[in-house]
Design a protein around this motif. Structure first.
Motif, PDB file in Angstrom:
ATOM      1  N   ASP A 165       0.529  -1.289   0.132  1.00 36.31           N
ATOM      2  CA  ASP A 165       0.430  -0.432   0.136  1.00 36.31           C
ATOM      3  C   ASP A 165       0.648   1.694   0.194  1.00 36.31           C
ATOM      4  OD1 ASP A 165      -2.187  -1.517   0.943  1.00 36.31           O
ATOM      5  OD2 ASP A 165      -2.728  -1.565   2.222  1.00 36.31           O
ATOM      6  N   TYR A 610      -5.887   4.970   2.766  1.00 35.32           N
ATOM      7  CA  TYR A 610      -6.968   3.803   2.128  1.00 35.32           C
ATOM      8  C   TYR A 610      -7.308   3.474   0.642  1.00 35.32           C
ATOM      9  CZ  TYR A 610      -8.532   6.213   6.668  1.00 35.32           C
ATOM     10  OH  TYR A 610      -8.582   6.430   7.764  1.00 35.32           O
ATOM     11  N   LYS A 611      -8.469   2.954   0.390  1.00 29.00           N
ATOM     12  CA  LYS A 611      -9.068   2.190  -1.057  1.00 29.00           C
ATOM     13  C   LYS A 611      -9.940   2.670  -1.093  1.00 29.00           C
ATOM     14  CE  LYS A 611      -5.685  -2.563  -0.497  1.00 29.00           C
ATOM     15  NZ  LYS A 611      -6.220  -3.578  -1.167  1.00 29.00           N
ATOM     16  N   GLN A 613     -12.031   3.349  -5.139  1.00 31.93           N
ATOM     17  CA  GLN A 613     -13.026   3.263  -6.200  1.00 31.93           C
ATOM     18  C   GLN A 613     -13.296   4.750  -6.922  1.00 31.93           C
ATOM     19  OE1 GLN A 613     -15.952   0.506  -5.713  1.00 31.93           O
ATOM     20  NE2 GLN A 613     -14.668  -1.381  -5.908  1.00 31.93           N
TER      21      GLN A 613
END
Length: 792
Positions: A165, A610-611, A613
């Motif tokens: 990450d 944080y991931k 979209q």
């Protein structure tokens, strides 16, 4: 949340014991190094035994015993079954190191911690990577990427970079920033601000002289001893720092025209050099460049003779000689035997090129002052003779009979189990064993007895159409030229060839070191006899640091440059560890850890990642601009949760203010000239600047005395009516030059007319005298300055 990182030392903290550390990243367990020492004490591996079954991957940094010596034992006895990652030289030379360790101990003891088969089995699971090659994990390690980088110190030595990450965990021990004869310096200085840096304090208190001075002192002391009629013993490792020493000796012998013989003595000496000849791309830039120009391999040795058996050294011509023999600890191996023979002669020299491992004979002799006498155990393996041989053979025969009986009983049990509960129904395809006795009696002396092949009452299986013997149909394909063959069926895989060669200590061509092969293939009954001796140490003992590690001053400078967010110190004496810890707390970073054995420390980054979209609606409205090989764009978005509780970026609901123009990257005048030419502007280079038309000149300005990162470049636009207009690298202001020029021109004309009017009025009214000229200038200066500021 940030990437979770925990570090647990299993061995090698606050001391100089072998290196072995558990690094857990989001629950994925790395075993970084799996070392052992020359004592091969299983108690050192007790912490490793607790976690070995939970290891997901093993990373090896160097090809010596301290970094990988416990790998065969851990995979055989401790339940370690994870894939192993290393560079090609670490794999090959580490394999030879373990061969040499096993063969050296098998000659002087009943060594049973691991076998050659265990070594082969352990190294079969190694995945070989090249420098800077990324390896992506899947499954449990999804998102984790590892890559090896140059560490120096030993051939193939590795700094491991683990990324998850966007956060980097760097494992860098035993690195060397100096370029040597066969190795480049480390690339650790190229990493900046990693999340976690794990490094050692082994050399934190040591400072080294310059390499040229050290090499000269090394050669001079050898020459002095040899010319006095003495022998020189260099206890060395199997395939590590000995390579640098060999090149130093080759160079010094060539420069001084010396003729004294040099011997390199290990059980795998010829295999080591054969492998190293093929690893030139892993060595220093100078070696690779030399090979490209002259096609001469630097490891085609002219002065060093390779030996694989001490008998060859004993049969060598008498006279002064230099012997590089394993092991460096003097605990076992050829160096131990030679030391016992040469120690009592005052002419001889034992030259240590690295610090001996703790509690070994080498470390004892390096003490200041060294002992005058030492007790050593001399062991050797001798063949069995007489009653011992007879007793051994009887014991072996008894063991064979027991094994045969056990095998027959197991076969009977399997046969009964296959027949099922009805013992009266026999297998029709098996000869009746109960008739063997009668058949043997009927055979008589000529052996012409009768034995049934098909038994009465043969019943075919219910699934068959009729009783028949197995028949296999030939399904091979044919063409106009005959049977079609598959070439892959006749290819011998390289891995199989390598394993066949490695099993017997072979080199790249599958050839065997004769000494190693004779030990492996020798099945004669033998035993080990030992006796303790007191050796009077009258020879000279000298220690010179050729370990190839960065010294304390360099380590501190490198750590200050890397500036990690969190620093973990391992492997070093307690004094050295505390010294480096206090220095780093003051000058490197506020988070410095030095954990104890089996103490788990949490070095999770304070940053949060944080991931998210990117929604299709957002991406459809993004305007990308080409920037070299990439495309960039401004993104204005809002964060919201999706149905799957994932974060997503969506277009903003309100009106977004326009962005100011931004210049990204470095503006090149050549590219700017091409752009202006495409717009119809006449542009040409003149004196390092761009001359645009008749009036405008563009020039790049900046403080060249500072680093580029600290001095932003500017574009200066020069015009006869404009003193200087600066366009910053970070921001370009859009200007309407025609209006600006008009205002400036009008202001200049007004200033000129006011100046002429005031001077004429004063001269007409009061007359033009030097005194009046002075008062006129005194009155006009404030007025002209005010008008000038207003016009600017």
């Amino acid at each position: 949340m940030g990437t979770s990182v925990q570090v647990t030392p299993l061995c090698g903290v606050y001391n100089e014991n072998p290196l072995s550390y558990l690094v857990s990243i989001d629950g994925f367990n790395f075993l970084v190094d799996c070392g052992w020492n020359d004592h091969f004490d299983p108690s050192l591996l007790h912490p490793l035994s607790k976690v070995a079954p939970t290891i997901d991957a093993v990373l090896l940094s160097h090809p010596d015993t301290l970094h990988l010596g416990a790998l065969p034992y851990a995979m055989k006895q401790l339940g370690l079954a994870a894939p192993v990652f290393s560079t090609e030289p670490v794999y090959r030379l580490g394999l030879l190191t373990m061969y040499d360790q096993f063969l050296s101990r098998k000659q002087v003891s009943e060594f049973d911690l691991f076998t050659l088969d265990d070594i082969d089995s352990a190294f079969q699971s190694v995945t070989k990577l090249t420098y800077s090659q990324n390896h992506h994990f899947s499954g449990k390690g999804e998102g984790i990427v590892i890559a090896p980088h140059v560490a120096g110190h030993l051939l193939g030595g590795t700094i491991w970079k683990i990324t998850k990450d966007g956060e980097d965990v760097i494992y860098a021990v035993d690195f060397n920033h100096r370029r040597e004869r066969h190795l480049n310096g480390t690339v650790l200085g190229s990493f900046v601000r990693p999340a976690v840096l794990i490094t050692d304090a082994y050399n934190a208190l040591n400072n080294q002289p310059y390499r040229r001075q050290k090499d000269k002192e090394f050669g001079d002391i050898l020459k002095k001893t040899l010319r006095a009629g003495g022998n020189v013993l260099l206890p060395i490792d199997t395939a590590g720092r000995v390579l640098e020493l060999i090149l130093i000796l080759e160079s010094y012998w060539a420069d001084e025209n010396l003729t004294y013989p040099i011997y390199f003595l290990t059980y795998v000496a010829s295999s080591t050099i054969d492998y190293v000849k093929s690893f030139l791309e892993w060595m220093s830039d100078s070696i690779a460049k030399s090979f490209e120009q002259t096609r001469e391999n630097i490891f085609l040795l002219k002065y060093v003779t390779l030996l694989i058996n001490k008998a060859e050294l004993d049969n060598a011509p008498d006279g002064p000689k230099v012997v590089l023999a394993s092991m460096a600890s003097l605990e076992t191996g050829f160096s131990h035997d030679i030391f016992v023979e040469w120690a009592s002669d005052m002419k001889n020299l034992v030259l240590f090129t690295e610090r001996g491992q703790y509690a070994t004979l080498a470390r004892m002799l390096q003490a200041d002052p060294p002992p005058k006498a030492v007790k050593v155990t001399v062991s050797k393996r001798v063949p069995l003779v007489g009653d011992e041989l007879i007793a051994y053979e009887e014991e072996q025969n008894r063991i064979k009979k027991e094994e045969a009986l056990k095998a027959s009983l197991m076969k009977e049990e399997e046969l009964k189990a296959s027949q099922g509960p009805d013992n009266n129904v026999s297998d029709p395809m098996v000869v009746d064993a109960s008739n063997d006795h009668l058949s043997a009696e009927a055979a008589g002396p000529r052996g012409g007895g009768y034995r049934d092949i098909l038994i009465d009452g043969f019943v075919p299986p219910s699934t068959s159409v009729a009783p028949m013997f197995p028949c296999y149909e030939n399904t091979s394909e044919w063409d106009d030229f005959g049977e079609v063959i598959n070439p892959d069926d006749y290819v011998i895989k390289d891995e199989d060839m390598d394993q066949g060669a490695m099993h017997a200590g072979g080199d790249i061509n599958g050839k065997l070191d004769e000494g190693a092969a004779s030990l492996i293939l020798d099945t004669k009954p033998s035993k080990v006899i030992s006796d303790e001796r007191t050796v009077q140490v009258r020879c000279s003992l000298v220690y010179m640091d050729f370990e190839g590690r960065s010294d304390g001053r360099s380590i501190k400078n490198i750590l200050s440059h890397v500036a990690p967010l969190k620093l973990v110190l391992v492997h070093g004496s307690a004094e050295a560890t505390e010294h480096l810890k206090q220095h780093c707390l003051k000058h490197v970073c506020p988070h410095v850890y030095a954990p104890q054995i089996e103490e788990t420390i949490d070095v999770t980054s304070d940053l949060c990642a944080y991931k998210v979209q990117l929604s299709e609606k957002l991406m459809s409205n993004v305007l990308f601009k080409k920037l070299g090989e990439y495309e960039i764009a401004w993104v204005d978005a809002e964060v919201e949760k999706t149905e799957n509780e994932m974060l997503a970026l969506v277009p903003v609901s309100s009106q977004v203010p326009p962005h100011k123009s931004v210049l990204v990257g470095d503006l090149k005048l050549a590219d700017f000239k091409q752009f202006l030419s495409s717009k119809g502007v006449q542009v040409e280079f003149s004196g390092g600047a761009l001359r645009c038309g008749e009036y405008v000149t563009l020039r790049k300005v900046g403080d060249t005395t500072q680093k580029a990162s600290a001095s932003p470049e500017h574009l200066s636009i020069l015009h006869p009516f404009i003193s200087k207009l600066i366009i910053s690298k970070r921001r370009v202001e859009v200007l309407v030059l025609s209006k600006l020029l008009l205002k400036v021109l009008c202001a200049r004309i007004i200033i000129k007319f006011v100046n002429i009017f005031i001077h004429n009025f004063i001269c007409f009214r009061f007359g033009w005298t030097p005194m009046m000229k002075f008062f006129s200038s005194l009155l006009l200066c404030p007025l002209m300055s005010y008008i000038q500021r207003r016009s600017d």
